[in-house]
Design a protein around this motif. Structure first.
Motif, PDB file in Angstrom:
ATOM      1  N   ASP A  53       9.173   0.345   7.190  1.00 18.97           N
ATOM      2  CA  ASP A  53       9.463   1.731   7.558  1.00 18.97           C
ATOM      3  C   ASP A  53       8.802   2.647   6.532  1.00 18.97           C
ATOM      4  O   ASP A  53       8.204   2.184   5.554  1.00 18.97           O
ATOM      5  N   SER A  54       8.887   3.937   6.734  1.00 22.43           N
ATOM      6  CA  SER A  54       8.188   4.891   5.863  1.00 22.43           C
ATOM      7  C   SER A  54       8.673   4.864   4.419  1.00 22.43           C
ATOM      8  O   SER A  54       7.928   5.215   3.514  1.00 22.43           O
ATOM      9  N   THR A  55       9.900   4.424   4.197  1.00 24.83           N
ATOM     10  CA  THR A  55      10.424   4.374   2.822  1.00 24.83           C
ATOM     11  C   THR A  55       9.998   3.100   2.105  1.00 24.83           C
ATOM     12  O   THR A  55      10.099   3.020   0.884  1.00 24.83           O
ATOM     13  N   GLY A  56       9.565   2.111   2.857  1.00 27.73           N
ATOM     14  CA  GLY A  56       9.175   0.841   2.258  1.00 27.73           C
ATOM     15  C   GLY A  56      10.359  -0.056   1.945  1.00 27.73           C
ATOM     16  O   GLY A  56      10.206  -1.068   1.271  1.00 27.73           O
ATOM     17  N   THR A  57      11.532   0.295   2.439  1.00 29.39           N
ATOM     18  CA  THR A  57      12.727  -0.488   2.130  1.00 29.39           C
ATOM     19  C   THR A  57      13.171  -1.399   3.263  1.00 29.39           C
ATOM     20  O   THR A  57      13.894  -2.355   3.043  1.00 29.39           O
ATOM     21  N   GLU A  58      12.732  -1.118   4.497  1.00 27.38           N
ATOM     22  CA  GLU A  58      13.099  -1.967   5.629  1.00 27.38           C
ATOM     23  C   GLU A  58      11.852  -2.643   6.180  1.00 27.38           C
ATOM     24  O   GLU A  58      10.891  -1.973   6.577  1.00 27.38           O
ATOM     25  N   LEU A  59      11.865  -3.966   6.198  1.00 26.21           N
ATOM     26  CA  LEU A  59      10.760  -4.714   6.779  1.00 26.21           C
ATOM     27  C   LEU A  59      10.955  -4.773   8.283  1.00 26.21           C
ATOM     28  O   LEU A  59      11.986  -5.229   8.766  1.00 26.21           O
ATOM     29  N   LEU A  60       9.966  -4.294   9.023  1.00 28.73           N
ATOM     30  CA  LEU A  60      10.053  -4.253  10.484  1.00 28.73           C
ATOM     31  C   LEU A  60       9.477  -5.510  11.116  1.00 28.73           C
ATOM     32  O   LEU A  60      10.017  -6.020  12.099  1.00 28.73           O
ATOM     33  N   ALA A  61       8.364  -5.984  10.579  1.00 28.11           N
ATOM     34  CA  ALA A  61       7.675  -7.130  11.172  1.00 28.11           C
ATOM     35  C   ALA A  61       6.739  -7.764  10.157  1.00 28.11           C
ATOM     36  O   ALA A  61       6.404  -7.154   9.140  1.00 28.11           O
ATOM     37  N   ALA A 121       7.750  -0.903  20.496  1.00 28.96           N
ATOM     38  CA  ALA A 121       9.070  -0.573  21.037  1.00 28.96           C
ATOM     39  C   ALA A 121       9.883   0.345  20.136  1.00 28.96           C
ATOM     40  O   ALA A 121      10.727   1.086  20.616  1.00 28.96           O
ATOM     41  N   ARG A 122       9.628   0.284  18.853  1.00 26.21           N
ATOM     42  CA  ARG A 122      10.460   1.041  17.918  1.00 26.21           C
ATOM     43  C   ARG A 122       9.598   1.896  16.999  1.00 26.21           C
ATOM     44  O   ARG A 122       8.407   1.725  16.909  1.00 26.21           O
ATOM     45  N   HIS A 123      10.248   2.788  16.326  1.00 18.98           N
ATOM     46  CA  HIS A 123       9.650   3.580  15.255  1.00 18.98           C
ATOM     47  C   HIS A 123       8.512   4.473  15.721  1.00 18.98           C
ATOM     48  O   HIS A 123       7.557   4.723  14.995  1.00 18.98           O
ATOM     49  N   ARG A 124       8.626   4.970  16.948  1.00 20.66           N
ATOM     50  CA  ARG A 124       7.627   5.897  17.460  1.00 20.66           C
ATOM     51  C   ARG A 124       7.681   7.193  16.649  1.00 20.66           C
ATOM     52  O   ARG A 124       8.733   7.607  16.197  1.00 20.66           O
ATOM     53  N   ASP A 125       6.552   7.822  16.499  1.00 20.72           N
ATOM     54  CA  ASP A 125       6.422   9.089  15.781  1.00 20.72           C
ATOM     55  C   ASP A 125       6.835   8.987  14.319  1.00 20.72           C
ATOM     56  O   ASP A 125       7.197   9.984  13.704  1.00 20.72           O
ATOM     57  N   TYR A 178       0.822  -1.197   0.000  1.00 21.73           N
ATOM     58  CA  TYR A 178       0.000   0.000   0.000  1.00 21.73           C
ATOM     59  C   TYR A 178       0.859   1.251   0.000  1.00 21.73           C
ATOM     60  O   TYR A 178       1.903   1.302   0.647  1.00 21.73           O
ATOM     61  N   ASP A 179       0.393   2.271  -0.712  1.00 22.42           N
ATOM     62  CA  ASP A 179       1.134   3.527  -0.825  1.00 22.42           C
ATOM     63  C   ASP A 179       0.989   4.403   0.412  1.00 22.42           C
ATOM     64  O   ASP A 179       1.869   5.182   0.723  1.00 22.42           O
ATOM     65  N   GLY A 180      -0.124   4.303   1.088  1.00 30.31           N
ATOM     66  CA  GLY A 180      -0.366   5.157   2.247  1.00 30.31           C
ATOM     67  C   GLY A 180       0.668   4.952   3.335  1.00 30.31           C
ATOM     68  O   GLY A 180       1.307   3.906   3.432  1.00 30.31           O
ATOM     69  N   GLN A 181       0.832   5.968   4.160  1.00 34.19           N
ATOM     70  CA  GLN A 181       1.779   5.911   5.264  1.00 34.19           C
ATOM     71  C   GLN A 181       1.091   6.341   6.552  1.00 34.19           C
ATOM     72  O   GLN A 181       1.257   7.466   7.018  1.00 34.19           O
ATOM     73  N   PRO A 182       0.321   5.427   7.173  1.00 32.97           N
ATOM     74  CA  PRO A 182      -0.341   5.795   8.423  1.00 32.97           C
ATOM     75  C   PRO A 182       0.692   5.965   9.538  1.00 32.97           C
ATOM     76  O   PRO A 182       1.782   5.392   9.491  1.00 32.97           O
ATOM     77  N   PRO A 183       0.345   6.737  10.561  1.00 32.81           N
ATOM     78  CA  PRO A 183       1.268   6.913  11.687  1.00 32.81           C
ATOM     79  C   PRO A 183       1.446   5.609  12.466  1.00 32.81           C
ATOM     80  O   PRO A 183       0.537   4.775  12.516  1.00 32.81           O
ATOM     81  N   GLN A 184       2.583   5.499  13.100  1.00 32.19           N
ATOM     82  CA  GLN A 184       2.937   4.301  13.864  1.00 32.19           C
ATOM     83  C   GLN A 184       1.871   3.963  14.894  1.00 32.19           C
ATOM     84  O   GLN A 184       1.502   2.810  15.045  1.00 32.19           O
ATOM     85  N   TRP A 185       1.356   4.953  15.611  1.00 30.94           N
ATOM     86  CA  TRP A 185       0.368   4.686  16.657  1.00 30.94           C
ATOM     87  C   TRP A 185      -0.889   4.028  16.087  1.00 30.94           C
ATOM     88  O   TRP A 185      -1.498   3.183  16.740  1.00 30.94           O
ATOM     89  N   MET A 186      -1.254   4.379  14.876  1.00 33.19           N
ATOM     90  CA  MET A 186      -2.447   3.803  14.264  1.00 33.19           C
ATOM     91  C   MET A 186      -2.191   2.343  13.868  1.00 33.19           C
ATOM     92  O   MET A 186      -3.026   1.468  14.111  1.00 33.19           O
TER      93      MET A 186
END
Length: 132
Positions: free
Chosen positions: A105-113, A79-83, A40-48
Motif C-alpha cells: 500500500d502507499s504507506t509501505g506497511t501492508e503487503l498486498l501481493a 480488484a482493490r486499491h483503485r485510485d 523503492y521510495d516512489g509511489q506510482p499510481p495503482q493503474w501503472m
C-alpha cells in the motif's frame, strides 16, 4: 515492524509475506537464504503498477517463462486499491534464479501481493526470443 515513516526491514517483510499469493513462501525462503531485498521510495499510481504486472504476465506466458503468483497479483491489484498510489520492492535470490516483486500500500506497511519470475531462457517452442 516498520511505521509509515520508514521502510520495512527484510525481517519485517518475512513476517508480512503470508499467503497473499502462491509466491509468498518462495519469497520468504529467498530472504532466509540471504536474498537481496530492495524497497523503492516512489509511489506510482495503482493503474501503472497493474499495467506493468499485466504486461509482465502476458509477455511471460507468450515466451514461456515460469512465474509464481503473477496471475494472482494482477487480479489482486485490479480488484482493490483503485485510485491509490502503491509502493514496490524486489527480492533477488542469492543464486539469482528467482526475482520477486513485492506490492505494498502507499504507506509501505501492508503487503498486498507478491509475484515471482524465474530467471531462465524463454522456451523456443514458438521461436520467440526475449527482447530486452
Amino acid at each position: 515492524m516498520a511505521t509509515e515513516d520508514e521502510s520495512p526491514s527484510p525481517s519485517d517483510i518475512t513476517v508480512i509475506l503470508k499467503e497473499q499469493t502462491s509466491a509468498c513462501k518462495a519469497a520468504r525462503d529467498a530472504i532466509a537464504a540471504g536474498g537481496e531485498v530492495v524497497l523503492y521510495d516512489g509511489q506510482p499510481p495503482q493503474w501503472m503498477v497493474v499495467g506493468i504486472a499485466a504486461t509482465r504476465l502476458k509477455r511471460s506466458l507468450k515466451i514461456g517463462l515460469t512465474t509464481l503468483g503473477l496471475d494472482e497479483t494482477v487480479e489482486i491489484l485490479r480488484a482493490r486499491h483503485r485510485d491509490e498510489q502503491l509502493r514496490t520492492g524486489n527480492i533477488v535470490a542469492v543464486d539469482r534464479s528467482w526475482f520477486f516483486t513485492l506490492y505494498f500500500d502507499s504507506t509501505g506497511t501492508e503487503l498486498l501481493a507478491c509475484s515471482g519470475l524465474k530467471n531462465e531462457r524463454p522456451s523456443q517452442e514458438n521461436g520467440q526470443e526475449l527482447q530486452l
